[in-house]
Design a protein around this motif. Structure first.
Motif, PDB file in Angstrom:
ATOM      1  N   ARG A   1       0.827  -1.212   0.000  1.00 18.98           N
ATOM      2  CA  ARG A   1       0.000   0.000   0.000  1.00 18.98           C
ATOM      3  C   ARG A   1       0.860   1.261   0.000  1.00 18.98           C
ATOM      4  NH1 ARG A   1      -4.155  -0.884   4.726  1.00 18.98           N
ATOM      5  NH2 ARG A   1      -2.275  -1.844   5.491  1.00 18.98           N
ATOM      6  N   ALA A   2       1.948   1.235   0.787  1.00 17.01           N
ATOM      7  CA  ALA A   2       2.843   2.393   0.834  1.00 17.01           C
ATOM      8  C   ALA A   2       3.493   2.617  -0.533  1.00 17.01           C
ATOM      9  CB  ALA A   2       3.914   2.196   1.901  1.00 17.01           C
ATOM     10  N   GLN A   3       3.899   1.517  -1.161  1.00 17.63           N
ATOM     11  CA  GLN A   3       4.506   1.642  -2.484  1.00 17.63           C
ATOM     12  C   GLN A   3       3.491   2.154  -3.507  1.00 17.63           C
ATOM     13  OE1 GLN A   3       7.774   1.218  -3.333  1.00 17.63           O
ATOM     14  NE2 GLN A   3       7.106   2.110  -5.285  1.00 17.63           N
ATOM     15  N   ALA A   4       2.254   1.685  -3.428  1.00 17.64           N
ATOM     16  CA  ALA A   4       1.200   2.138  -4.335  1.00 17.64           C
ATOM     17  C   ALA A   4       0.931   3.632  -4.147  1.00 17.64           C
ATOM     18  CB  ALA A   4      -0.068   1.334  -4.115  1.00 17.64           C
ATOM     19  N   THR A   5       0.923   4.059  -2.888  1.00 17.74           N
ATOM     20  CA  THR A   5       0.725   5.486  -2.602  1.00 17.74           C
ATOM     21  C   THR A   5       1.872   6.315  -3.183  1.00 17.74           C
ATOM     22  OG1 THR A   5      -0.461   4.938  -0.574  1.00 17.74           O
ATOM     23  CG2 THR A   5       0.415   7.170  -0.748  1.00 17.74           C
ATOM     24  N   ALA A   6       3.093   5.834  -3.005  1.00 18.17           N
ATOM     25  CA  ALA A   6       4.257   6.546  -3.541  1.00 18.17           C
ATOM     26  C   ALA A   6       4.190   6.585  -5.066  1.00 18.17           C
ATOM     27  CB  ALA A   6       5.546   5.887  -3.089  1.00 18.17           C
ATOM     28  N   ASP A   7       3.822   5.473  -5.683  1.00 18.31           N
ATOM     29  CA  ASP A   7       3.714   5.426  -7.144  1.00 18.31           C
ATOM     30  C   ASP A   7       2.635   6.390  -7.645  1.00 18.31           C
ATOM     31  OD1 ASP A   7       5.722   3.542  -7.240  1.00 18.31           O
ATOM     32  OD2 ASP A   7       4.362   1.831  -7.479  1.00 18.31           O
ATOM     33  N   SER A   8       1.520   6.424  -6.930  1.00 22.77           N
ATOM     34  CA  SER A   8       0.431   7.319  -7.303  1.00 22.77           C
ATOM     35  C   SER A   8       0.868   8.780  -7.200  1.00 22.77           C
ATOM     36  CB  SER A   8      -0.779   7.065  -6.410  1.00 22.77           C
ATOM     37  OG  SER A   8      -1.794   7.996  -6.688  1.00 22.77           O
ATOM     38  N   ALA A   9       1.567   9.110  -6.126  1.00 22.38           N
ATOM     39  CA  ALA A   9       2.042  10.481  -5.942  1.00 22.38           C
ATOM     40  C   ALA A   9       3.043  10.853  -7.031  1.00 22.38           C
ATOM     41  CB  ALA A   9       2.673  10.641  -4.566  1.00 22.38           C
ATOM     42  N   LEU A  10       3.920   9.935  -7.379  1.00 21.83           N
ATOM     43  CA  LEU A  10       4.898  10.194  -8.428  1.00 21.83           C
ATOM     44  C   LEU A  10       4.199  10.393  -9.768  1.00 21.83           C
ATOM     45  CD1 LEU A  10       7.822  10.421  -9.342  1.00 21.83           C
ATOM     46  CD2 LEU A  10       7.873   7.925  -9.575  1.00 21.83           C
ATOM     47  N   SER A  11       3.201   9.591 -10.037  1.00 22.15           N
ATOM     48  CA  SER A  11       2.437   9.720 -11.278  1.00 22.15           C
ATOM     49  C   SER A  11       1.745  11.081 -11.345  1.00 22.15           C
ATOM     50  CB  SER A  11       1.406   8.593 -11.363  1.00 22.15           C
ATOM     51  OG  SER A  11       0.584   8.773 -12.483  1.00 22.15           O
ATOM     52  N   LYS A  12       1.142  11.512 -10.251  1.00 25.32           N
ATOM     53  CA  LYS A  12       0.467  12.819 -10.222  1.00 25.32           C
ATOM     54  C   LYS A  12       1.467  13.955 -10.383  1.00 25.32           C
ATOM     55  CE  LYS A  12      -3.569  11.305  -7.696  1.00 25.32           C
ATOM     56  NZ  LYS A  12      -4.349  11.353  -6.489  1.00 25.32           N
ATOM     57  N   ALA A  13       2.647  13.795  -9.798  1.00 24.72           N
ATOM     58  CA  ALA A  13       3.684  14.820  -9.946  1.00 24.72           C
ATOM     59  C   ALA A  13       4.128  14.914 -11.400  1.00 24.72           C
ATOM     60  CB  ALA A  13       4.875  14.518  -9.045  1.00 24.72           C
ATOM     61  N   ASN A  14       4.262  13.776 -12.056  1.00 25.29           N
ATOM     62  CA  ASN A  14       4.651  13.772 -13.469  1.00 25.29           C
ATOM     63  C   ASN A  14       3.566  14.411 -14.339  1.00 25.29           C
ATOM     64  OD1 ASN A  14       7.127  12.585 -13.006  1.00 25.29           O
ATOM     65  ND2 ASN A  14       6.383  10.515 -13.322  1.00 25.29           N
ATOM     66  N   GLU A  15       2.310  14.128 -14.035  1.00 23.80           N
ATOM     67  CA  GLU A  15       1.199  14.736 -14.773  1.00 23.80           C
ATOM     68  C   GLU A  15       1.195  16.252 -14.588  1.00 23.80           C
ATOM     69  OE1 GLU A  15      -2.486  12.927 -13.617  1.00 23.80           O
ATOM     70  OE2 GLU A  15      -1.841  10.939 -14.256  1.00 23.80           O
ATOM     71  N   ALA A  16       1.434  16.694 -13.360  1.00 22.99           N
ATOM     72  CA  ALA A  16       1.476  18.133 -13.084  1.00 22.99           C
ATOM     73  C   ALA A  16       2.625  18.793 -13.839  1.00 22.99           C
ATOM     74  CB  ALA A  16       1.609  18.384 -11.584  1.00 22.99           C
ATOM     75  N   SER A  17       3.747  18.116 -13.909  1.00 24.17           N
ATOM     76  CA  SER A  17       4.901  18.650 -14.635  1.00 24.17           C
ATOM     77  C   SER A  17       4.589  18.759 -16.130  1.00 24.17           C
ATOM     78  CB  SER A  17       6.115  17.753 -14.418  1.00 24.17           C
ATOM     79  OG  SER A  17       7.217  18.223 -15.148  1.00 24.17           O
ATOM     80  N   ALA A  18       3.934  17.746 -16.672  1.00 24.48           N
ATOM     81  CA  ALA A  18       3.565  17.772 -18.084  1.00 24.48           C
ATOM     82  C   ALA A  18       2.561  18.906 -18.353  1.00 24.48           C
ATOM     83  CB  ALA A  18       2.975  16.429 -18.511  1.00 24.48           C
ATOM     84  N   SER A  19       1.607  19.091 -17.448  1.00 22.52           N
ATOM     85  CA  SER A  19       0.634  20.175 -17.603  1.00 22.52           C
ATOM     86  C   SER A  19       1.314  21.538 -17.545  1.00 22.52           C
ATOM     87  CB  SER A  19      -0.434  20.086 -16.511  1.00 22.52           C
ATOM     88  OG  SER A  19      -1.205  18.921 -16.665  1.00 22.52           O
ATOM     89  N   ALA A  20       2.260  21.679 -16.642  1.00 26.99           N
ATOM     90  CA  ALA A  20       2.986  22.948 -16.527  1.00 26.99           C
ATOM     91  C   ALA A  20       3.787  23.226 -17.794  1.00 26.99           C
ATOM     92  CB  ALA A  20       3.908  22.920 -15.310  1.00 26.99           C
ATOM     93  N   SER A  21       4.398  22.197 -18.355  1.00 30.25           N
ATOM     94  CA  SER A  21       5.165  22.375 -19.599  1.00 30.25           C
ATOM     95  C   SER A  21       4.244  22.784 -20.744  1.00 30.25           C
ATOM     96  CB  SER A  21       5.904  21.083 -19.961  1.00 30.25           C
ATOM     97  OG  SER A  21       6.881  20.782 -18.987  1.00 30.25           O
ATOM     98  N   ALA A  22       3.078  22.155 -20.826  1.00 27.59           N
ATOM     99  CA  ALA A  22       2.119  22.503 -21.876  1.00 27.59           C
ATOM    100  C   ALA A  22       1.636  23.943 -21.701  1.00 27.59           C
ATOM    101  CB  ALA A  22       0.939  21.539 -21.859  1.00 27.59           C
ATOM    102  N   ALA A  23       1.382  24.342 -20.467  1.00 25.63           N
ATOM    103  CA  ALA A  23       0.933  25.712 -20.202  1.00 25.63           C
ATOM    104  C   ALA A  23       2.019  26.721 -20.567  1.00 25.63           C
ATOM    105  CB  ALA A  23       0.543  25.868 -18.734  1.00 25.63           C
ATOM    106  N   LYS A  24       3.252  26.366 -20.298  1.00 24.44           N
ATOM    107  CA  LYS A  24       4.371  27.248 -20.638  1.00 24.44           C
ATOM    108  C   LYS A  24       4.469  27.405 -22.153  1.00 24.44           C
ATOM    109  CE  LYS A  24       9.337  27.819 -19.968  1.00 24.44           C
ATOM    110  NZ  LYS A  24      10.561  27.243 -19.421  1.00 24.44           N
ATOM    111  N   ALA A  25       4.301  26.311 -22.892  1.00 14.30           N
ATOM    112  CA  ALA A  25       4.342  26.369 -24.357  1.00 14.30           C
ATOM    113  C   ALA A  25       3.187  27.222 -24.883  1.00 14.30           C
ATOM    114  CB  ALA A  25       4.284  24.967 -24.948  1.00 14.30           C
ATOM    115  N   ASP A  26       1.995  27.054 -24.305  1.00 10.06           N
ATOM    116  CA  ASP A  26       0.833  27.858 -24.717  1.00 10.06           C
ATOM    117  C   ASP A  26       1.069  29.341 -24.443  1.00 10.06           C
ATOM    118  OD1 ASP A  26      -0.462  25.572 -25.553  1.00 10.06           O
ATOM    119  OD2 ASP A  26      -1.781  25.438 -23.804  1.00 10.06           O
ATOM    120  N   ALA A  27       1.674  29.639 -23.307  1.00 11.71           N
ATOM    121  CA  ALA A  27       1.955  31.033 -22.954  1.00 11.71           C
ATOM    122  C   ALA A  27       2.972  31.640 -23.922  1.00 11.71           C
ATOM    123  CB  ALA A  27       2.467  31.131 -21.526  1.00 11.71           C
ATOM    124  N   ALA A  28       3.968  30.863 -24.304  1.00 13.87           N
ATOM    125  CA  ALA A  28       4.970  31.361 -25.252  1.00 13.87           C
ATOM    126  C   ALA A  28       4.321  31.642 -26.609  1.00 13.87           C
ATOM    127  CB  ALA A  28       6.104  30.359 -25.404  1.00 13.87           C
TER     128      ALA A  28
END
Length: 112
Positions: A34-61
């Motif tokens: 369960r702890a590993q699943a939670t860590a994996d889920s958090a890492l996945s959400k962090a990666n999604e947030a990073s991808a969204s931020a990159s897309a927003a930066k490209a849109d802003a440019a």
């Protein structure tokens, strides 16, 4: 920005590993899973947030580039309008000069 996200991801993984280590022999396999699943889920959400931020930066440019193009077009339009006004003013001055000349000629003709 990526370094901060990587740091967060590594911190999360380190915290998960520490949690697992603290549980040690007391933890059941299910708790570790369960702890590993939670860590994996958090890492996945962090990666999604990073991808969204990159897309927003490209849109802003892209939006900034379009705004610069619009500004350039507006400046060109303003310049063209100023030239048109100058031409119109010159034409009006010429018409006024010719009208005055015609009036003088008419007056001379009427005096004869």
């Amino acid at each position: 920005m990526k370094q901060a996200r990587s740091y967060q991801s590594l911190s999360l993984l380190a915290a998960s590993a520490l949690f697992v280590a603290l549980l040690g022999g007391c933890a059941s396999t299910d708790s570790v899973t369960r702890a590993q699943a939670t860590a994996d889920s958090a890492l996945s959400k962090a990666n999604e947030a990073s991808a969204s931020a990159s897309a927003a930066k490209a849109d802003a440019a892209q939006a900034s580039q379009k705004a610069d193009q619009a500004k350039t077009s507006a400046a060109a339009a303003e310049s063209t309008a100023a030239e048109a006004k100058a031409t119109a003013d010159a034409a009006k001055a010429e018409v006024d000069r010719l009208a005055e000349k015609i009036d003088r000629m008419f007056k001379k003709t009427m005096q004869k």
